[in-house]
Design an enzyme around this catalytic site. Structure first.
Site, short mmCIF file in Angstrom:
data_model
loop_
_atom_site.label_atom_id
_atom_site.label_comp_id
_atom_site.label_asym_id
_atom_site.label_seq_id
_atom_site.Cartn_x
_atom_site.Cartn_y
_atom_site.Cartn_z
N LYS A 256 1.68 19.63 42.04
CA LYS A 256 0.38 19.95 41.45
C LYS A 256 -0.17 18.72 40.72
O LYS A 256 0.61 17.90 40.22
CB LYS A 256 0.49 21.16 40.52
CG LYS A 256 1.43 20.96 39.31
CD LYS A 256 0.71 20.32 38.13
CE LYS A 256 1.65 19.97 37.02
NZ LYS A 256 1.00 19.25 35.93
N ILE B 174 9.28 13.31 37.78
CA ILE B 174 9.27 14.72 38.17
C ILE B 174 10.21 14.96 39.34
O ILE B 174 10.86 16.01 39.43
CB ILE B 174 7.83 15.19 38.51
CG1 ILE B 174 7.77 16.72 38.59
CG2 ILE B 174 7.33 14.57 39.80
CD1 ILE B 174 8.02 17.41 37.28
N SER C 228 9.84 5.72 48.64
CA SER C 228 9.37 5.25 47.34
C SER C 228 9.44 3.73 47.29
O SER C 228 10.38 3.13 47.82
CB SER C 228 10.21 5.85 46.21
OG SER C 228 9.79 5.37 44.95
N ARG C 229 8.46 3.13 46.65
CA ARG C 229 8.48 1.67 46.52
C ARG C 229 9.51 1.22 45.49
O ARG C 229 9.95 0.07 45.52
CB ARG C 229 7.10 1.17 46.11
CG ARG C 229 6.05 1.25 47.21
CD ARG C 229 4.72 0.72 46.74
NE ARG C 229 4.19 1.51 45.63
CZ ARG C 229 3.10 1.18 44.94
NH1 ARG C 229 2.46 0.06 45.23
NH2 ARG C 229 2.68 1.95 43.96
N ASP D 251 -3.76 17.75 33.43
CA ASP D 251 -2.49 17.69 34.15
C ASP D 251 -1.53 18.76 33.62
O ASP D 251 -0.96 19.50 34.41
CB ASP D 251 -1.87 16.29 34.03
CG ASP D 251 -0.60 16.17 34.83
OD1 ASP D 251 -0.68 16.08 36.07
OD2 ASP D 251 0.50 16.16 34.23
#
Length: 331
Positions: free
Chosen positions: A93, A17, A39-40, A171
Site C-alpha cells: 500500500k 517493510i 533490489s539495487r 502513508d
C-alpha cells in the site's frame, strides 16, 4: 507446479517493510517459498538476488509471483513489467502513485488472466472483521479517527515519502482509511480537509478530514506525523445501538467501554493467506477506495504552510541526532 507445492515468489524492493513484514510472513506461510529478490541495495541471505527486474524476469521464469515493496512512485513500471511477463503481482500500500496507474494494472491483469492484489495490511488487524460484523445493520451517528505517530521513528531517513506521490502523512493515514472503508456499513465521501505542509516539503505532515455518509453521519479524521510519546491509532464509532472503539491499529476492540478482543497483530500473515486464496482461485482483489479518499483530500483540501521538517539526514544538531538514534534503537 503441482497444486500441493508452494508458490515461488520474489520480493521486489528489499527495504524496511520487506525485512520486517514480508520476509517473515512468507517464511511462515506453507503456500509460499521465497525464491528470489530484486533490489539495487538489499538482499536476503541464501536467496537468489537480482539488481534489476528485467534480469530477474529473464533468469527466473519459474517464479510466478512477485511482491512489490518499492515506493509508489516507481511501482507502476515494475508492476507493468511483471504482468507483461506473465507474473502475478502483490502491491504494497498504497497500490500506486495515482488511481489511473492502478486502473491500468487491473485492466492488464484481467486481460492476461493474472492475479493482482492491492493490499491494505490494516484490514487484517485482528479486530477489523469483528468490528465490521458488529456494525452491520447499525446506523452510524458519528465517528472519529485519530492516527498520530512519529515520522522519525517509523520512517527514518526515507525521503521518498516527502516527494510527490509519496503522500506524506497519508502513508500511515491510509491505513486508517482502509479500516474505515472496510468496517463502516455505508460508504462515505469527503466534504472538507485541511492539509499542513512543511514549508520545505512537497507532501503534508498532518491532515484533518471530514466525511459524511448517506445518512449525514459525520466522520472526522485527525492524522499527524509530529506525535511524540505514546503513538495513537484509534477509531471510534457511535451508533444507534452502542459505541465501538478500535485501538492499537485494530488490535484491540471495545464495545461500550468494555474490551471484547485483544490480540497480537499478524497483518501480513493475513495478506499472504489472502494472496494464496486469490492465486488458487485465479482471482484479483483491487479495492482503491482508501486511495480515492486520499486523492479527494488533495483535491478538496485547504493547504496551510507550517514549520519546516528536518529529518536526521538534513543536518540536524547532534543532540537531536543522538535522541533519534536512541528512540530508533528502543523501538
Amino acid at each position: 507446479m503441482k497444486a500441493t507445492e508452494p508458490f515461488p515468489i520474489a520480493i521486489v524492493g528489499v527495504g524496511k517493510i520487506a525485512r520486517d513484514q514480508h520476509v517473515p510472513s512468507i517464511t511462515r506461510n506453507p503456500d509460499f517459498r521465497l525464491a528470489a529478490t530484486v533490489s539495487r541495495h538489499g538482499t536476503v541471505e541464501g536467496i537468489d538476488a537480482f539488481e534489476a527486474m528485467d534480469a530477474f524476469l529473464d533468469a527466473r521464469p519459474d517464479v510466478p509471483a512477485v511482491a512489490l515493496c518499492v515506493p509508489p512512485q516507481v511501482r507502476f513500471g515494475l508492476a507493468l513489467q511483471a504482468l507483461e511477463a506473465g507474473r502475478h503481482v502483490l502491491l504494497e500500500k498504497p497500490p500506486g502513485a495515482t488511481l489511473a496507474e492502478v486502473d491500468a494494472l487491473e485492466r492488464l491483469a484481467a486481460a492476461r488472466g493474472l492475479t493482482l492484489f492491492a493490499t491494505w495490511h490494516s484490514r487484517f488487524a485482528p479486530a477489523v472483521a469483528p468490528a465490521k460484523s458488529w456494525l452491520k445493520g447499525k446506523t452510524v451517528r458519528r465517528a472519529e479517527i485519530v492516527w498520530r505517530e512519529d515520522v522519525r521513528r517509523w520512517h527514518p531517513g526515507q525521503q521518498w515519502i516527502w516527494e510527490p506521490g509519496g503522500i506524506g502523512v497519508f502513508d500511515p493515514g491510509i491505513n486508517a482509511l482502509s479500516i474505515m472503508t472496510e468496517i463502516l456499513p455505508e460508504p462515505v465521501h469527503l466534504v472538507s480537509a485541511t492539509l499542513d505542509f512543511p514549508s520545505n516539503r512537497a507532501t503534508p505532515i498532518a491532515a484533518r478530514l471530514e466525511f459524511r455518509d448517506a445518512n449525514t453521519a459525520t466522520i472526522l479524521a485527525d492524522f499527524d506525523w509530529r506525535q511524540t510519546g505514546p503513538q495513537r491509532w484509534d477509531v471510534s464509532v457511535i451508533t444507534d445501538n452502542g459505541t465501538l472503539r478500535l485501538s492499537e491499529g485494530g488490535a484491540v476492540m471495545e464495545l461500550d467501554g468494555r474490551v471484547t478482543l485483544k490480540a497480537n497483530a499478524a497483518e501480513y500473515d493475513g495478506i499472504y493467506a489472502r494472496f494464496a486464496e486469490l492465486l488458487k482461485a485465479a482471482e484479483s482483489d483491487v479495492d482503491v477506495s482508501p486511495l480515492v479518499h486520499v486523492a479527494d483530500a488533495f483535491m478538496l483540501g485547504r493547504r496551510t504552510s507550517v514549520a519546516p521538517f528536518h529529518d536526521i539526514e538534513d543536518g540536524q544538531p547532534e543532540a537531536v541526532r543522538i535522541e533519534h538514534t536512541a528512540r530508533k534503537a528502543s523501538a
